[in-house]
Design a protein around this motif. Structure first.
Motif, PDB file in Angstrom:
ATOM      1  N   ILE A   1       0.829  -1.208   0.000  1.00 38.07           N
ATOM      2  CA  ILE A   1       0.000   0.000   0.000  1.00 38.07           C
ATOM      3  C   ILE A   1       0.865   1.260   0.000  1.00 38.07           C
ATOM      4  O   ILE A   1       0.536   2.253  -0.650  1.00 38.07           O
ATOM      5  CB  ILE A   1      -0.953  -0.012   1.212  1.00 38.07           C
ATOM      6  N   ARG A   2       1.990   1.218   0.704  1.00 32.70           N
ATOM      7  CA  ARG A   2       2.847   2.404   0.800  1.00 32.70           C
ATOM      8  C   ARG A   2       3.572   2.722  -0.512  1.00 32.70           C
ATOM      9  O   ARG A   2       4.195   3.778  -0.621  1.00 32.70           O
ATOM     10  CB  ARG A   2       3.845   2.234   1.943  1.00 32.70           C
ATOM     11  N   THR A   3       3.489   1.836  -1.491  1.00 32.77           N
ATOM     12  CA  THR A   3       4.098   2.142  -2.791  1.00 32.77           C
ATOM     13  C   THR A   3       3.168   2.964  -3.681  1.00 32.77           C
ATOM     14  O   THR A   3       3.608   3.497  -4.694  1.00 32.77           O
ATOM     15  CB  THR A   3       4.471   0.845  -3.540  1.00 32.77           C
ATOM     16  N   PHE A   4       1.902   3.087  -3.283  1.00 31.78           N
ATOM     17  CA  PHE A   4       0.940   3.810  -4.118  1.00 31.78           C
ATOM     18  C   PHE A   4       1.267   5.304  -4.145  1.00 31.78           C
ATOM     19  O   PHE A   4       1.504   5.914  -3.102  1.00 31.78           O
ATOM     20  CB  PHE A   4      -0.494   3.614  -3.598  1.00 31.78           C
ATOM     21  N   LYS A   5       1.276   5.866  -5.322  1.00 32.40           N
ATOM     22  CA  LYS A   5       1.503   7.312  -5.485  1.00 32.40           C
ATOM     23  C   LYS A   5       0.185   8.086  -5.424  1.00 32.40           C
ATOM     24  O   LYS A   5       0.149   9.240  -5.016  1.00 32.40           O
ATOM     25  CB  LYS A   5       2.196   7.588  -6.812  1.00 32.40           C
ATOM     26  N   THR A   6      -0.886   7.446  -5.874  1.00 33.47           N
ATOM     27  CA  THR A   6      -2.215   8.062  -5.835  1.00 33.47           C
ATOM     28  C   THR A   6      -3.188   7.067  -5.208  1.00 33.47           C
ATOM     29  O   THR A   6      -2.946   5.853  -5.198  1.00 33.47           O
ATOM     30  CB  THR A   6      -2.703   8.430  -7.242  1.00 33.47           C
ATOM     31  N   TYR A   7      -4.289   7.599  -4.711  1.00 28.60           N
ATOM     32  CA  TYR A   7      -5.275   6.763  -4.037  1.00 28.60           C
ATOM     33  C   TYR A   7      -6.657   7.013  -4.641  1.00 28.60           C
ATOM     34  O   TYR A   7      -6.984   8.150  -4.992  1.00 28.60           O
ATOM     35  CB  TYR A   7      -5.307   7.061  -2.540  1.00 28.60           C
ATOM     36  N   PRO A   8      -7.463   5.967  -4.754  1.00 31.18           N
ATOM     37  CA  PRO A   8      -8.829   6.139  -5.262  1.00 31.18           C
ATOM     38  C   PRO A   8      -9.709   6.848  -4.240  1.00 31.18           C
ATOM     39  O   PRO A   8      -9.246   7.250  -3.176  1.00 31.18           O
ATOM     40  CB  PRO A   8      -9.287   4.701  -5.522  1.00 31.18           C
ATOM     41  N   ASN A   9     -11.001   6.956  -4.536  1.00 34.84           N
ATOM     42  CA  ASN A   9     -11.894   7.749  -3.683  1.00 34.84           C
ATOM     43  C   ASN A   9     -12.406   7.009  -2.460  1.00 34.84           C
ATOM     44  O   ASN A   9     -12.646   7.628  -1.420  1.00 34.84           O
ATOM     45  CB  ASN A   9     -13.095   8.236  -4.511  1.00 34.84           C
ATOM     46  N   THR A  10     -12.603   5.692  -2.561  1.00 37.52           N
ATOM     47  CA  THR A  10     -13.207   4.953  -1.452  1.00 37.52           C
ATOM     48  C   THR A  10     -12.292   3.831  -0.975  1.00 37.52           C
ATOM     49  O   THR A  10     -11.349   3.431  -1.664  1.00 37.52           O
ATOM     50  CB  THR A  10     -14.552   4.339  -1.877  1.00 37.52           C
ATOM     51  N   PHE A  11     -12.598   3.316   0.213  1.00 38.23           N
ATOM     52  CA  PHE A  11     -11.814   2.213   0.768  1.00 38.23           C
ATOM     53  C   PHE A  11     -12.003   0.945  -0.068  1.00 38.23           C
ATOM     54  O   PHE A  11     -11.072   0.155  -0.220  1.00 38.23           O
ATOM     55  CB  PHE A  11     -12.215   1.965   2.226  1.00 38.23           C
ATOM     56  N   GLU A  12     -13.197   0.738  -0.600  1.00 35.87           N
ATOM     57  CA  GLU A  12     -13.430  -0.429  -1.445  1.00 35.87           C
ATOM     58  C   GLU A  12     -12.573  -0.361  -2.703  1.00 35.87           C
ATOM     59  O   GLU A  12     -11.951  -1.353  -3.097  1.00 35.87           O
ATOM     60  CB  GLU A  12     -14.907  -0.508  -1.832  1.00 35.87           C
ATOM     61  N   ALA A  13     -12.501   0.827  -3.312  1.00 30.94           N
ATOM     62  CA  ALA A  13     -11.682   0.989  -4.514  1.00 30.94           C
ATOM     63  C   ALA A  13     -10.204   0.791  -4.188  1.00 30.94           C
ATOM     64  O   ALA A  13      -9.438   0.245  -4.994  1.00 30.94           O
ATOM     65  CB  ALA A  13     -11.910   2.373  -5.121  1.00 30.94           C
ATOM     66  N   LEU A  14      -9.799   1.217  -2.992  1.00 30.18           N
ATOM     67  CA  LEU A  14      -8.410   1.013  -2.576  1.00 30.18           C
ATOM     68  C   LEU A  14      -8.120  -0.480  -2.421  1.00 30.18           C
ATOM     69  O   LEU A  14      -7.059  -0.964  -2.846  1.00 30.18           O
ATOM     70  CB  LEU A  14      -8.146   1.732  -1.252  1.00 30.18           C
TER      71      LEU A  14
END
Length: 374
Positions: A183-196
């Motif tokens: 998870i810490r490699t992600f540069k951007t994050y989606p809008n919801t926890f489900e999408a994440l």
């Protein structure tokens, strides 16, 4: 410089905290406000001096100046108090004390025997273990990985893509991955926890029969508490469901152990509720999801607890070893891939210790980008 001080431009640092570059410790908000206000205090003192002593005769020019009480980073240090003759005194590290003692002893004709004096601690805490403010000294463990690679058969000048050294999918018995490191490699994050959660599963390589997702545990009383405090803390956020929106400061959200525990639970709930779709996307038969005191086997048909992989261990570093050992015991053939996106040296050391006789069947795929090694 980077080996002695933190990088002030590191994106993992919270933008809402003020950090001590030397110790890497965030200071409390009231102290941070005082430190940031130093320039305005100095400007005010200058304006007052000009007005009262130059533009008017309200105060004589040579009258003593009032000393301003300024907030400093040194005020954040942990103080050790002792009682002497009914008075409470603060023990603190001061490099000038030794010189003062030497000068005083010389004036009185009793020169200090430094050989004897240096047999005793001269600071409140050993500087080999802690910084002068009492916070734990952090070493650069990643240097140990360089030493290990120097003694390996891996050619440091080899420019091959590290993934080209990975065994073929059909020969892999299990793919074990550190969840939070991914998870810490992600540069951007989606809008919801489900999408994440869905993004997490989409980042896992496809085609492995078995995938083990291993998560850290975050306990209120932990040996890791000091390190987590050093990185900074954040308030707990109530997340109702996987459909809830991610907070704007998601990096700050991850600074709270309870927030991360809730995130792990939500990712597991998405996996279980969408297991057919996710397993189909991964082209996997089973997924083992390990959290604190619980490991769940997820198949298209349903879920089941796995007592053999239930553990109270906090660190994913040790839990990935537990999962790899479990696979080795239950499979006579097949390779195990341990994926650590963080490049954590702890996993490499543990793997060397536990799999010295099964090294040919265990592959460590560590770090990311140009630092990736297999």
């Amino acid at each position: 410089m980077t080996s002695e001080y933190i990088n002030p431009f590191d994106q993992s640092l919270s933008s809402d905290e003020l950090y001590n570059l030397s110790s890497g410790t965030p200071v409390k908000k009231d102290l941070a406000d005082g430190i940031l206000d130093v320039a305005s205090v100095g400007k005010g003192a200058h304006e007052s001096f000009v007005k009262d002593r130059l533009e008017s005769t309200e105060t004589k020019f040579h009258d003593p100046l009032k000393r301003n009480k300024l907030s400093l980073f040194s005020d954040s240090g942990k103080k050790i108090e002792i009682k002497a003759k009914g008075k409470v005194k603060v023990v603190e590290a001061n490099r000038d004390v030794l010189g003062t003692l030497l000068a005083t002893s010389t004036n009185h004709g009793k020169i200090i025997d430094f050989k004897k004096a240096l047999e005793y601690p001269l600071t409140p805490v050993p500087l080999s273990l802690a910084n002068a403010d009492g916070t734990r000294r952090k070493n650069d463990k990643s240097d140990l990985m360089k030493v290990l690679l120097q003694n390996s058969t891996l050619d440091p000048t080899d420019t091959l893509d590290p993934t080209s050294r990975l065994p073929a999918n059909e020969s892999v018995a299990a793919y074990v991955v550190d969840l939070m490191a991914l998870i810490r490699t992600f540069k951007t994050y989606p809008n919801t926890f489900e999408a994440l959660a869905l993004k997490v599963f989409s980042c896992i390589p496809k085609g492995y029969r078995r995938v083990d997702i291993v998560a850290d545990a975050y306990l209120p009383q932990s040996i890791k508490s000091t390190e987590r405090d050093r990185r900074g803390t954040a308030p707990k956020i109530i997340v109702r469901s996987a459909q809830s929106k991610l907070p704007r400061d998601f990096t700050g959200f991850l600074s709270n152990g309870e927030n991360k525990t809730r995130l792990i639970d939500l990712i597991q709930s998405v996996l279980e509720s969408k297991r057919e779709t996710i397993l189909g996307s991964l082209k996997s038969e089973v997924v083992y999801f390990s959290s604190y005191q619980k490991c769940t086997l997820v198949t298209k048909e349903g879920t089941a607890e796995v007592p053999e992989l239930t553990t109270e261990q906090e660190e994913a570093d040790t839990k990935v070893i537990l999962h790899a050992q479990y696979v080795l015991r239950n499979n006579d053939s097949g390779t195990i891939i341990i994926r650590s996106h963080s490049g954590d040296i702890d996993i490499a050391i543990l793997a060397l210790s536990h799999f010295i006789d099964d090294g040919a069947r265990v592959v460590l795929d560590t770090n990311t980008s140009t630092y990736r090694k297999t």
